[in-house]
Design a protein around this motif. Structure first.
Motif, short mmCIF file in Angstrom:
data_model
loop_
_atom_site.label_atom_id
_atom_site.label_comp_id
_atom_site.label_asym_id
_atom_site.label_seq_id
_atom_site.Cartn_x
_atom_site.Cartn_y
_atom_site.Cartn_z
N HIS A 287 54.37 -8.81 7.31
CA HIS A 287 54.65 -10.24 7.50
C HIS A 287 53.51 -10.84 8.30
CE1 HIS A 287 56.27 -8.31 11.15
NE2 HIS A 287 55.74 -9.37 11.73
N HIS B 161 52.09 -14.02 11.20
CA HIS B 161 52.33 -15.03 12.24
C HIS B 161 51.21 -16.07 12.11
CE1 HIS B 161 55.34 -12.52 14.33
NE2 HIS B 161 54.61 -11.53 13.82
N GLU C 98 49.53 -13.60 17.69
CA GLU C 98 50.40 -13.20 18.81
C GLU C 98 49.58 -12.55 19.91
OE1 GLU C 98 54.00 -11.21 17.05
OE2 GLU C 98 54.75 -13.16 17.73
N HIS D 37 50.96 -8.35 10.38
CA HIS D 37 51.59 -7.14 10.92
C HIS D 37 52.08 -6.26 9.77
CE1 HIS D 37 52.60 -9.19 15.01
NE2 HIS D 37 51.37 -8.72 14.95
N THR E 27 58.04 -8.02 18.42
CA THR E 27 57.82 -9.36 19.00
C THR E 27 58.87 -10.35 18.50
OG1 THR E 27 56.30 -10.05 17.25
CG2 THR E 27 55.33 -8.95 19.17
ZN LIG Z 1 55.16 -9.61 13.62
#
Ligand SMILES: [Zn+2]
Length: 299
Positions: free
Chosen positions: A120, A122, A132, A145, A231
């Motif tokens: 996925h 961010h 992140e 990620h 996270t």
């Molecule tokens: Zn993530």
């Protein structure tokens, strides 16, 4: 904390938690990125080895770790490959490869094999970056990620209960004007974003894809690694993080596709990153393939 933020927090609390009598822990059942994790509760609030972190070469222990080995990353995945809007990100479950095996990683701080489970992203918004982790005080536009589970555990949920349960690799992308490198795998995935604008929308990725194609020409020799957490709620402290320091290029138009997604309430799904967390004395290790002059040693 600014008072306006504090009031916002108080307003959100009743919405964010649900307490049930047969559950000793307060669980976050409904969450969003409005405060970037500051109202998530549970382990997210009480943990001492949380993620993401501010990473910096100067604050890391430079150690001769083995490089990350990518197993079956060059083998095509068996379809269908489905990208889904899960309300928090654009997510794909990673199936077995066409040879019936699973992509996996080992090396770095990892003991044994960790099987790829899903990936996925961010991202930020037109005026904010969305990574992140930060590297040497810089944040980047997008962070990918790829989540792996320790092969000794049956699934991700089980793995998340154990310290050695999960291994996540993080790859940073930075917007450049004319990316002179095209990453066909990543582009195939990003091409599906306009079809998953709304929560629970799914789209099948056309053509073939290997996991390695998501990483373009990533230099796997240089990375930060440390022990941290997921996270997203419940922020379980089950993750060995490996964040590569090679930043990959991405075009503005590709990144802008992320900004059009919407969450489960129909709000714009932007800035879906958690704030960086206290290090609490944890060691962060840095591996480099360079010698002190900056020349690669071929390792
Ligand atoms: Zn993530």
């Amino acid at each position: 904390m600014q008072s306006s933020v504090f009031h916002k927090l108080l307003l959100l609390l009743p919405l964010a938690y649900q307490h049930t009598s047969n559950d000793a822990e307060t669980k976050v059942t409904h969450w969003n990125y409005e405060l970037h994790g500051e109202n998530w509760g549970g382990t997210c609030a009480s943990g001492v080895r949380q993620s993401p972190l501010q990473l910096a070469v100067q604050k890391s222990l430079i150690v001769p770790l083995p490089r990350i080995f990518f197993g079956n990353y060059d083998v095509k995945l068996r379809g269908p490959l489905t990208l889904e809007n899960n309300g928090h990100s654009a997510h794909m479950d990673i199936p077995a490869t066409t040879n019936g095996k699973r992509p996996y990683i080992t090396g770095g701080l990892l003991k044994g094999r960790y099987v790829a489970d899903g990936f996925h992203f961010h991202w930020g918004s037109p005026n904010q970056r969305g990574s992140e982790h930060s590297i040497n005080k810089q944040r980047f536009d997008v962070e990918l990620h790829i989540v792996h589970r320790n092969a000794r555990y049956s699934d991700v949920n089980e793995a998340a209960k154990h310290k050695d349960g999960l291994a996540v690799i993080g790859v940073m992308f930075k917007i450049v004007k004319n990316p002179n490198r095209l990453f066909p795998g990543l582009n195939k995935v990003l091409a599906e974003l306009p079809k998953i604008i709304n929560y629970k929308d799914k789209s099948e990725i056309s053509g073939s894809l290997s996991l390695g194609q998501m990483l373009g020409n990533l230099n796997p020799r240089d990375f930060f690694t440390y022990r941290g957490s997921l996270t997203t709620p419940e922020c379980q402290e089950a993750v060995t993080w490996t964040v590569f320091s090679h930043i990959l290029p991405i075009s503005y138009s590709s990144v802008s596709r992320f900004w059009r997604l919407r969450d489960s309430e129909g709000h714009r799904l932007i800035n879906n990153y958690r704030f960086t967390q206290p290090r609490n004395g944890r060691p962060v290790f840095y591996r480099t393939g360079k010698d002190l002059s900056g020349a690669y040693l071929g390792k």
